[in-house]
Design a protein around this motif. Structure first.
Motif, short mmCIF file in Angstrom:
data_model
loop_
_atom_site.label_atom_id
_atom_site.label_comp_id
_atom_site.label_asym_id
_atom_site.label_seq_id
_atom_site.Cartn_x
_atom_site.Cartn_y
_atom_site.Cartn_z
N LEU A 142 -0.91 -2.54 -10.41
CA LEU A 142 -1.94 -3.26 -9.63
C LEU A 142 -3.07 -3.72 -10.55
O LEU A 142 -3.70 -2.90 -11.22
N ASN A 143 -3.30 -5.01 -10.62
CA ASN A 143 -4.37 -5.55 -11.48
C ASN A 143 -5.54 -6.12 -10.69
O ASN A 143 -6.68 -6.04 -11.13
N THR A 144 -5.26 -6.73 -9.52
CA THR A 144 -6.38 -7.20 -8.68
C THR A 144 -6.02 -6.97 -7.21
O THR A 144 -4.85 -7.00 -6.83
N HIS A 145 -7.07 -6.72 -6.40
CA HIS A 145 -6.86 -6.61 -4.96
C HIS A 145 -8.17 -6.99 -4.25
O HIS A 145 -9.23 -6.45 -4.58
N ALA A 146 -8.08 -7.89 -3.30
CA ALA A 146 -9.21 -8.27 -2.44
C ALA A 146 -10.49 -8.53 -3.24
O ALA A 146 -11.56 -8.06 -2.89
N GLY A 147 -10.33 -9.25 -4.35
CA GLY A 147 -11.51 -9.64 -5.13
C GLY A 147 -11.97 -8.59 -6.12
O GLY A 147 -12.98 -8.78 -6.81
N LYS A 148 -11.26 -7.46 -6.22
CA LYS A 148 -11.64 -6.40 -7.17
C LYS A 148 -10.61 -6.31 -8.29
O LYS A 148 -9.39 -6.38 -8.03
N LYS A 185 0.84 -1.21 0.00
CA LYS A 185 0.00 0.00 0.00
C LYS A 185 0.86 1.25 0.00
O LYS A 185 0.67 2.17 -0.78
N GLN A 186 1.85 1.29 0.90
CA GLN A 186 2.72 2.47 0.98
C GLN A 186 3.56 2.59 -0.30
O GLN A 186 3.72 3.68 -0.85
N ALA A 187 4.07 1.44 -0.75
CA ALA A 187 4.92 1.47 -1.95
C ALA A 187 4.13 2.00 -3.14
O ALA A 187 4.64 2.82 -3.92
N CYS A 188 2.88 1.55 -3.29
CA CYS A 188 2.06 2.00 -4.43
C CYS A 188 1.63 3.45 -4.26
O CYS A 188 1.56 4.19 -5.24
N SER A 189 1.32 3.87 -3.02
CA SER A 189 0.92 5.28 -2.92
C SER A 189 2.11 6.20 -3.09
O SER A 189 1.95 7.32 -3.57
N ASP A 190 3.32 5.75 -2.76
CA ASP A 190 4.51 6.58 -2.99
C ASP A 190 4.94 6.59 -4.46
O ASP A 190 5.62 7.51 -4.89
N ASN A 191 4.61 5.53 -5.20
CA ASN A 191 5.14 5.39 -6.56
C ASN A 191 4.00 5.06 -7.54
O ASN A 191 3.59 3.91 -7.67
N SER A 224 -14.35 -2.61 -13.04
CA SER A 224 -13.09 -2.42 -12.32
C SER A 224 -13.19 -1.18 -11.43
O SER A 224 -14.03 -0.31 -11.66
N ILE A 225 -12.32 -1.13 -10.42
CA ILE A 225 -12.19 0.07 -9.60
C ILE A 225 -10.80 0.65 -9.88
O ILE A 225 -9.97 -0.01 -10.51
N THR A 226 -10.55 1.87 -9.45
CA THR A 226 -9.22 2.44 -9.70
C THR A 226 -8.25 1.88 -8.66
O THR A 226 -8.66 1.53 -7.54
N PRO A 227 -6.95 1.83 -9.00
CA PRO A 227 -5.98 1.36 -8.01
C PRO A 227 -5.99 2.23 -6.76
O PRO A 227 -5.81 1.72 -5.65
N SER A 228 -6.25 3.55 -6.90
CA SER A 228 -6.25 4.37 -5.66
C SER A 228 -7.43 4.02 -4.76
O SER A 228 -7.30 4.06 -3.54
N ASP A 229 -8.57 3.64 -5.37
CA ASP A 229 -9.68 3.16 -4.53
C ASP A 229 -9.27 1.89 -3.77
O ASP A 229 -9.67 1.67 -2.63
N ALA A 230 -8.47 1.05 -4.44
CA ALA A 230 -8.07 -0.21 -3.81
C ALA A 230 -7.23 0.03 -2.56
O ALA A 230 -7.22 -0.79 -1.63
N LEU A 231 -6.53 1.17 -2.53
CA LEU A 231 -5.69 1.46 -1.36
C LEU A 231 -6.51 1.58 -0.09
O LEU A 231 -6.01 1.40 1.02
N ASN A 232 -7.81 1.90 -0.25
CA ASN A 232 -8.66 2.07 0.93
C ASN A 232 -9.41 0.79 1.33
O ASN A 232 -10.23 0.82 2.23
N ILE A 233 -9.17 -0.29 0.63
CA ILE A 233 -9.88 -1.54 0.97
C ILE A 233 -9.00 -2.40 1.88
O ILE A 233 -7.82 -2.61 1.57
#
Ligand SMILES: NC(=O)C1=CN([C@@H]2O[C@H](COP(=O)(O)OP(=O)(O)OC[C@H]3O[C@@H](n4cnc5c(N)ncnc54)[C@H](O)[C@@H]3O)[C@@H](O)[C@H]2O)C=CC1
Ligand SMILES: CC(=O)C(=O)O
Ligand SMILES: [Mg+2]
Length: 372
Positions: free
Chosen positions: A343-349, A330-336, A363-372
């Motif tokens: 990011l292609n899938t996260h927690a079933g999304k 999560k931190q690595a993706c929000s920093d970069n 699909s949802i956006t990768p930034s939305d995935a950061l909050n799941i």
């Protein structure tokens, strides 16, 4: 973090996801690295090479999947591997989901956080984790295509460079990116008469500046494509719309306008292929014929030169693997943002829009995935 690397199980896939040099870096940063026994042997790395840098050798792939917080591989997880992935675990590897509904469904069901090498970006708009393998596959394309052109393999029996008094082979490369440029350079180096087709005028300006005289460029209109394939001995498919299914640029009907025994090398097969008649083949059985045209459609071409490919891939993936391990995904993706693009899938999304469009999945956006 516990980082695990299983032995690849795809047909004739001899690459390995973590090199001893990358394992050394990860251990040096305080991580535990688990490597399945003999995972590196096909690329010339022994278990002892890994142990020497502080990695632990593990007997079974199932232990790697069970114990690892992040699994690092080369090829997309095969069905038996997908069953072992779980929510909360990170998977870092090639995925190529757009042409692969079954894999997409399994990854979504597993809940795994899957980061695809082929959609990680860089600040120049490039794909830094695809590029090294595209360079390898591009250089291999004329090599395997010239083998397929030999009469005994169903080809026209044309020698790439010709001989004095006999013209060289005509090679058409569709897509002048990383694969296409390397394919064109090697084909031209073998003495063939090479033309690269692309839609991007900027790209063709660049190619003309750097390689003018070595090979020609042509705008990839339908009429130019049909004119060029009519006289081609070999056509290399090297197009990419990042993350999306490859556009079909030559239909089955259009094969009738080609010379019998001409060869299609569809490097874009991992995104579904850019010829209507392409279907993925393996290194064991790489070619087949449709309407007199020989097709080569191996989806893991770089596996054939596993040592070169493993080292080249490891050079590119290692800094990203370290960011994921040091900071957590999560931190690595929000920093970069470039890593986040992977990011292609996260927690079933599903978190990659082009895959959603290709497969008809929301699909949802990768930034939305950061909050799941
Ligand atoms: N089969 C295998 O083992 C391997 C396959 N690949 C695949 O090869 C393909 C090409 O990859 P790269 O060269 O790295 O991509 P790239 O992004 O560097 O180049 C793609 C080029 O295609 C052009 N293009 C896009 N649509 C086009 C169209 N309709 N007509 C003509 N040109 C078009 C773009 O302008 C770009 O120049 C990808 O699908 C990649 O995944 C890469 C490595 C190994
Ligand atoms: C890019 C890719 O799919 C490969 O290297 O096999
Ligand atoms: Mg592939």
């Amino acid at each position: 973090m516990i980082i695990g690397c299983p032995k690849e199980i795809k047909n004739q896939e001899y690459r390995v996801g973590i090199t001893p040099s990358a394992a050394f870096e990860a251990v040096h940063h305080g991580h535990n690295v688990l490597i399945e026994t003999n995972a590196g042997v096909g690329a010339g790395f022994s278990d002892a090479d890994y142990e020497a840098v502080g990695a632990k050798i593990v007997a079974k792939a199932s232990d790697i999947f069970e114990q690892s917080e992040m699994v690092v591989k080369v090829k997309e997880p095969q069905a038996v591997e997908r069953k072992q992935l779980r929510k909360g675990q990170v998977l870092f590897t090639y995925l190529h989901l757009a042409p692969d509904p079954e894999q997409t469904k399994d990854l979504l069901e597993s809940g795994v956080t899957a980061i695809a090498y082929e959609t990680v970006t860089d600040r120049n708009g490039g794909l830094p984790l695809l590029a090294p393998m595209s360079e390898v596959a591009g250089k291999l394309a004329p090599q395997v295509g010239s083998w397929a052109l030999q009469r005994a393999n169903g080809g026209r029996g044309v020698l790439m460079g010709g001989v004095p008094g006999v013209s060289p082979a005509k090679v058409v490369v569709i897509g002048g990116g990383n694969v296409g440029t390397h394919a064109a350079r090697v084909a031209a180096g073998m003495g063939a008469d090479v033309t690269v087709l692309d839609m991007s005028l900027d790209r063709m300006r660049y190619l003309d500046d750097v390689f003018g005289g070595t090979f020609k460029t042509s705008f990839a209109s339908k009429s130019n494509t049909l004119d060029l394939i009519a006289t081609a001995d070999m056509v290399v498919g090297a197009v990419l719309v990042p993350g999306a299914a490859a556009p079909k640029l030559i239909s089955r009907a259009e094969l009738a306008g080609m010379k019998p025994g001409a060869v299609l090398v569809d490097v874009a097969i991992d995104q579904g292929g850019c010829f209507e008649t392409s279907k993925a083949t393996t290194h064991d059985d790489p070619i087949y014929e449709v309407d007199g045209i020989v097709h080569y459609c191996v989806a893991n071409m770089p596996g054939a030169v596993a040592r070169t490919s493993t080292i080249a891939l490891g050079n590119a993936t290692m800094p990203f693997m370290l960011q994921l391990a040091n900071k957590g995904w999560k931190q690595a993706c929000s920093d970069n943002p470039h890593l986040m693009a992977g990011l292609n899938t996260h927690a079933g999304k599903l978190t990659y829009a082009a895959v959603g469009t290709a497969l008809g999945i929301e699909s949802i956006t990768p930034s939305d995935a950061l909050n799941i």
